[in-house]
Design a protein around this motif. Structure first.
Motif, PDB file in Angstrom:
ATOM      1  N   GLY A   1       0.840  -1.186   0.000  1.00 43.12           N
ATOM      2  CA  GLY A   1       0.000   0.000   0.000  1.00 43.12           C
ATOM      3  C   GLY A   1       0.876   1.238   0.000  1.00 43.12           C
ATOM      4  O   GLY A   1       0.559   2.249  -0.613  1.00 43.12           O
ATOM      5  N   VAL A   2       1.997   1.120   0.709  1.00 44.25           N
ATOM      6  CA  VAL A   2       2.990   2.193   0.769  1.00 44.25           C
ATOM      7  C   VAL A   2       4.366   1.565   0.594  1.00 44.25           C
ATOM      8  O   VAL A   2       4.676   0.565   1.255  1.00 44.25           O
ATOM      9  CB  VAL A   2       2.945   2.961   2.106  1.00 44.25           C
ATOM     10  N   LEU A   3       5.163   2.131  -0.276  1.00 47.38           N
ATOM     11  CA  LEU A   3       6.535   1.665  -0.456  1.00 47.38           C
ATOM     12  C   LEU A   3       7.478   2.790  -0.030  1.00 47.38           C
ATOM     13  O   LEU A   3       7.525   3.848  -0.655  1.00 47.38           O
ATOM     14  CB  LEU A   3       6.798   1.284  -1.912  1.00 47.38           C
ATOM     15  N   VAL A   4       8.195   2.538   1.069  1.00 45.28           N
ATOM     16  CA  VAL A   4       9.173   3.492   1.576  1.00 45.28           C
ATOM     17  C   VAL A   4      10.549   3.057   1.100  1.00 45.28           C
ATOM     18  O   VAL A   4      10.969   1.921   1.372  1.00 45.28           O
ATOM     19  CB  VAL A   4       9.136   3.565   3.117  1.00 45.28           C
ATOM     20  N   ILE A   5      11.245   3.918   0.394  1.00 41.35           N
ATOM     21  CA  ILE A   5      12.560   3.588  -0.153  1.00 41.35           C
ATOM     22  C   ILE A   5      13.612   4.433   0.548  1.00 41.35           C
ATOM     23  O   ILE A   5      13.485   5.662   0.619  1.00 41.35           O
ATOM     24  CB  ILE A   5      12.600   3.832  -1.671  1.00 41.35           C
TER      25      ILE A   5
ATOM     26  N   SER B   1       2.108   7.115  11.085  1.00 50.19           N
ATOM     27  CA  SER B   1       0.671   7.246  10.850  1.00 50.19           C
ATOM     28  C   SER B   1       0.062   5.938  10.366  1.00 50.19           C
ATOM     29  O   SER B   1      -1.052   5.575  10.775  1.00 50.19           O
ATOM     30  CB  SER B   1       0.392   8.367   9.840  1.00 50.19           C
ATOM     31  N   HIS B   2       0.778   5.224   9.523  1.00 45.96           N
ATOM     32  CA  HIS B   2       0.247   3.945   9.039  1.00 45.96           C
ATOM     33  C   HIS B   2       0.284   2.888  10.136  1.00 45.96           C
ATOM     34  O   HIS B   2      -0.612   2.049  10.211  1.00 45.96           O
ATOM     35  CB  HIS B   2       1.026   3.486   7.808  1.00 45.96           C
ATOM     36  N   LYS B   3       1.285   2.942  10.989  1.00 41.67           N
ATOM     37  CA  LYS B   3       1.323   2.015  12.126  1.00 41.67           C
ATOM     38  C   LYS B   3       0.139   2.275  13.052  1.00 41.67           C
ATOM     39  O   LYS B   3      -0.530   1.341  13.507  1.00 41.67           O
ATOM     40  CB  LYS B   3       2.637   2.165  12.884  1.00 41.67           C
ATOM     41  N   GLN B   4      -0.122   3.554  13.323  1.00 44.66           N
ATOM     42  CA  GLN B   4      -1.221   3.916  14.214  1.00 44.66           C
ATOM     43  C   GLN B   4      -2.572   3.512  13.629  1.00 44.66           C
ATOM     44  O   GLN B   4      -3.513   3.192  14.376  1.00 44.66           O
ATOM     45  CB  GLN B   4      -1.208   5.429  14.484  1.00 44.66           C
ATOM     46  N   SER B   5      -2.686   3.523  12.310  1.00 39.04           N
ATOM     47  CA  SER B   5      -3.950   3.156  11.665  1.00 39.04           C
ATOM     48  C   SER B   5      -4.137   1.653  11.566  1.00 39.04           C
ATOM     49  O   SER B   5      -5.185   1.195  11.090  1.00 39.04           O
ATOM     50  CB  SER B   5      -4.017   3.764  10.260  1.00 39.04           C
ATOM     51  N   GLY B   6      -3.125   0.906  12.020  1.00 39.38           N
ATOM     52  CA  GLY B   6      -3.204  -0.551  11.890  1.00 39.38           C
ATOM     53  C   GLY B   6      -3.001  -0.998  10.463  1.00 39.38           C
ATOM     54  O   GLY B   6      -3.498  -2.050  10.056  1.00 39.38           O
TER      55      GLY B   6
ATOM     56  N   PRO C   1      -0.273  -3.083   3.311  1.00 39.27           N
ATOM     57  CA  PRO C   1       1.070  -3.286   3.874  1.00 39.27           C
ATOM     58  C   PRO C   1       1.996  -2.120   3.576  1.00 39.27           C
ATOM     59  O   PRO C   1       1.916  -1.505   2.513  1.00 39.27           O
ATOM     60  CB  PRO C   1       1.551  -4.565   3.163  1.00 39.27           C
ATOM     61  N   VAL C   2       2.859  -1.832   4.530  1.00 43.92           N
ATOM     62  CA  VAL C   2       3.893  -0.815   4.338  1.00 43.92           C
ATOM     63  C   VAL C   2       5.221  -1.546   4.190  1.00 43.92           C
ATOM     64  O   VAL C   2       5.666  -2.239   5.109  1.00 43.92           O
ATOM     65  CB  VAL C   2       3.958   0.164   5.526  1.00 43.92           C
ATOM     66  N   VAL C   3       5.835  -1.431   3.031  1.00 41.24           N
ATOM     67  CA  VAL C   3       7.078  -2.131   2.733  1.00 41.24           C
ATOM     68  C   VAL C   3       8.210  -1.116   2.651  1.00 41.24           C
ATOM     69  O   VAL C   3       8.089  -0.099   1.960  1.00 41.24           O
ATOM     70  CB  VAL C   3       6.978  -2.913   1.408  1.00 41.24           C
ATOM     71  N   ALA C   4       9.282  -1.377   3.383  1.00 39.65           N
ATOM     72  CA  ALA C   4      10.452  -0.499   3.340  1.00 39.65           C
ATOM     73  C   ALA C   4      11.552  -1.189   2.532  1.00 39.65           C
ATOM     74  O   ALA C   4      11.892  -2.342   2.797  1.00 39.65           O
ATOM     75  CB  ALA C   4      10.945  -0.188   4.744  1.00 39.65           C
ATOM     76  N   LEU C   5      12.080  -0.492   1.549  1.00 38.74           N
ATOM     77  CA  LEU C   5      13.169  -0.997   0.718  1.00 38.74           C
ATOM     78  C   LEU C   5      14.417  -0.192   1.046  1.00 38.74           C
ATOM     79  O   LEU C   5      14.519   0.987   0.709  1.00 38.74           O
ATOM     80  CB  LEU C   5      12.796  -0.850  -0.763  1.00 38.74           C
ATOM     81  N   VAL C   6      15.351  -0.823   1.757  1.00 30.85           N
ATOM     82  CA  VAL C   6      16.583  -0.162   2.192  1.00 30.85           C
ATOM     83  C   VAL C   6      17.692  -0.550   1.222  1.00 30.85           C
ATOM     84  O   VAL C   6      18.023  -1.730   1.084  1.00 30.85           O
ATOM     85  CB  VAL C   6      16.960  -0.579   3.627  1.00 30.85           C
TER      86      VAL C   6
ATOM     87  N   LYS D   1       9.041   0.212  11.631  1.00 30.27           N
ATOM     88  CA  LYS D   1       7.603   0.419  11.823  1.00 30.27           C
ATOM     89  C   LYS D   1       6.805  -0.067  10.615  1.00 30.27           C
ATOM     90  O   LYS D   1       5.573  -0.061  10.651  1.00 30.27           O
ATOM     91  CB  LYS D   1       7.307   1.893  12.079  1.00 30.27           C
ATOM     92  N   ALA D   2       7.496  -0.469   9.569  1.00 30.08           N
ATOM     93  CA  ALA D   2       6.825  -1.022   8.391  1.00 30.08           C
ATOM     94  C   ALA D   2       6.392  -2.458   8.690  1.00 30.08           C
ATOM     95  O   ALA D   2       6.817  -3.069   9.683  1.00 30.08           O
ATOM     96  CB  ALA D   2       7.764  -0.984   7.191  1.00 30.08           C
TER      97      ALA D   2
END
Length: 240
Positions: A45-49, A122-127, A132-137, A166-167
């Motif tokens: 749903g969210v991709l954090v890079i 914010s996405h963690k707080q919203s459950g 899904p929130v995916v972090a790409l490091v 938190k992802a």
């Protein structure tokens, strides 16, 4: 120059460039045993890079990263993006910004560390109500090391870190999992942050709690090799 790039549709150029790089970086793609990696990225749903200095050490990764973002946006237009532009990553943020301009990608996807952490929180707080929130490091270590937050002996103590734990899941693309420039092991890279951190402070306890449902996967290899593997898998499935 940037105005010229904005007026220039470089999609075909990027595609050609990436195709050439895919054929030259390594003879064949590294095998990836966990095919859910690409499924997680596509289904986010969210991709954090979070690009780090390792990207600069592997310049071929720049066009690959831009192409990966374009591919995911095309096949999953509902996915929201947040690319963390950390100030200690050298010239990486500037080159990624130029890549965004050339590829006509929204510059609003480029976020500061504070903005990125706010999105994660914010996405963690919203459950994770929006998916899904995916972090790409990618080639980053210290800027995603939670120990920087609490280790009094750390030379980087006080530096803001991207709180990727938190992802719902984290995919780490790194050449190795050795200590970063701060000289500290990153518990995020050791498999399970929950199991490796001894809770002896309120801050550590909160980090462990945040990370309790986060799955971390580490792909060894430089940034270009790892991005090459992911792009090849997406390509083999006919996504671009």
């Amino acid at each position: 120059m940037r105005s010229i790039l904005r007026d220039f549709d470089c999609h075909s150029v990027l595609r050609s460039c990436v195709d050439s790089i895919l054929s030259l970086v390594v003879p064949s793609p590294r095998s990836i045993t966990d095919r859910s990696i690409t499924s997680n990225i596509r289904g986010a749903g969210v991709l954090v890079i979070v690009p780090g200095i390792g990207v600069e050490m592997s310049p071929a990764s720049y066009p690959m990263l831009i192409q990966l973002i374009r591919v995911i946006h095309t096949v999953s237009p509902e996915t929201a993006f947040a690319v963390c532009m950390h100030s200690v990553a050298g010239c990486v943020p500037y080159k990624i910004h130029d890549g965004f301009v050339a590829a006509h990608l929204p510059e609003t996807w480029l976020r500061s560390v504070i903005e990125t952490n706010a999105i994660l929180e914010s996405h963690k707080q919203s459950g994770y109500a929006f998916g899904p929130v995916v972090a790409l490091v990618i080639g980053a270590n210290d800027i995603v090391n939670p120990r920087v937050m609490w280790d009094g002996k750390c030379t980087l103590k006080g530096m803001p870190v991207c709180e990727v734990w938190k992802a719902t899941s984290v995919l780490v693309l790194t050449k190795d999992v050795s200590d970063g420039s701060a000289g500290m092991q990153n518990p995020l890279f050791s498999g399970s942050l929950v199991e490796t951190v001894a809770v002896d402070s309120e801050l550590k306890a909160q980090v462990v709690k945040d990370a309790s449902n986060c799955k971390v996967t580490v792909m060894s290899g430089d940034a270009s090799q790892s991005l090459h593997s992911i792009l090849h898998m997406l390509q083999s499935r006919g996504l671009f």
